[in-house]
Design a protein around this motif. Sequence first.
Motif, PDB file in Angstrom:
ATOM      1  N   HIS A 129     -25.113   4.466  -7.111  1.00 49.27           N
ATOM      2  CA  HIS A 129     -26.187   4.018  -7.992  1.00 49.27           C
ATOM      3  C   HIS A 129     -25.738   2.769  -8.738  1.00 49.27           C
ATOM      4  O   HIS A 129     -25.174   2.859  -9.818  1.00 49.27           O
ATOM      5  CB  HIS A 129     -26.586   5.142  -8.958  1.00 49.27           C
ATOM      6  N   HIS A 179     -33.867  -1.590  -7.947  1.00 48.68           N
ATOM      7  CA  HIS A 179     -35.226  -1.074  -8.140  1.00 48.68           C
ATOM      8  C   HIS A 179     -36.170  -1.663  -7.096  1.00 48.68           C
ATOM      9  O   HIS A 179     -35.921  -2.750  -6.580  1.00 48.68           O
ATOM     10  CB  HIS A 179     -35.734  -1.456  -9.535  1.00 48.68           C
ATOM     11  N   HIS A 190     -26.804  -1.516  -9.574  1.00 50.76           N
ATOM     12  CA  HIS A 190     -27.810  -2.573  -9.540  1.00 50.76           C
ATOM     13  C   HIS A 190     -27.128  -3.929  -9.458  1.00 50.76           C
ATOM     14  O   HIS A 190     -26.134  -4.174 -10.132  1.00 50.76           O
ATOM     15  CB  HIS A 190     -28.682  -2.500 -10.791  1.00 50.76           C
ATOM     16  N   GLU A 200     -33.557   2.138  -5.428  1.00 49.62           N
ATOM     17  CA  GLU A 200     -34.045   3.113  -6.404  1.00 49.62           C
ATOM     18  C   GLU A 200     -35.566   3.011  -6.406  1.00 49.62           C
ATOM     19  O   GLU A 200     -36.149   2.218  -7.142  1.00 49.62           O
ATOM     20  CB  GLU A 200     -33.463   2.832  -7.789  1.00 49.62           C
TER      21      GLU A 200
HETATM   22 ZN   LIG Z   1     -30.879   2.697 -11.734  1.00 48.91          ZN
END
Ligand SMILES: [Zn+2]
Length: 287
Positions: A183, A215, A185, A258
């Motif tokens: 996880h 995302h 970004h 995500e």
């Molecule tokens: Zn996240």
Amino acid sequence: MGEIMPVVREIEEKLRKLKEVKEISVAGSVRRRKETIGDVDFLVVTKNPKKVMEYFVSLPGIVKIWGKGSTKSSIKLRQGFDVDLRVVPAESFGSALQYFTGSKEHNIETRKIAMDLGLKLNEYGVFKGKKPIAGKTEREVYKVLGMEWMAPELRENRGEIEAALEKKLPKLIGYNDIKGDLHCHSEWDGGVNSILEMAEESQKMGYEYLGISDHTKFLRIEHGLNEKQLAEQRKEIDKLNDKFQAARVKFKILQGAETNILSDGSIDIKDEALKKLDYALAGIHSN
Ligand SMILES: [Zn+2]
């Protein structure tokens, strides 16, 4: 914990550098690595308590000195928490550490075990009658009680006493056991670092893989990626993985996302695009 730990480490390092300090350890909930902490307790062994205490109450960032004595001093730091420093005798360092590390529930049980063995356990040591039989190290304190030494993180009376008596303590998972992160970004969705920078840092941390989970498009405010951008990102990731392989680096970047679960239960990214990802996270971010 996250706020307190850097301050605790700084104080510990400063005290450790004093030539008068023979031993030092943090105790209490900080040593047990609790998520939230009341105050911070340090134990030291020294032949010159006066000097150590003088130094302690003159540390930078102190907003109040609650007390200063030869065996205990207490200060309040501008970050808003209290720090206690106790001087303990060398022959009691282990038992004091065990006592002040806690938890209270753990200590109640260990004292009961000592009593069952006809011994007395307190912060000064383990005693048979008046005779001290352990106290210098935590290891010997637990040993005379028939237990294996256990990591402070376990000391909450949630089965660790029984496990230590049966010599069946679990192995704690440490940073070195973490092989990767799924996880993360990147700059693609407004993060600070490029995928390459994150991959390089992950390799330094000993990771074997890094999952990029930016995302997706429903979250416009997070610069969510659409199907086309995911495909472009895939190319970048494939290129980097090829480079690592050519350089025989045992490391792989995985492409995830995500994604958003929409109010009708569907996902905001088309199945064909999802299929091309290595994995996907799905979350409800609104609705
Ligand atoms: Zn996240």
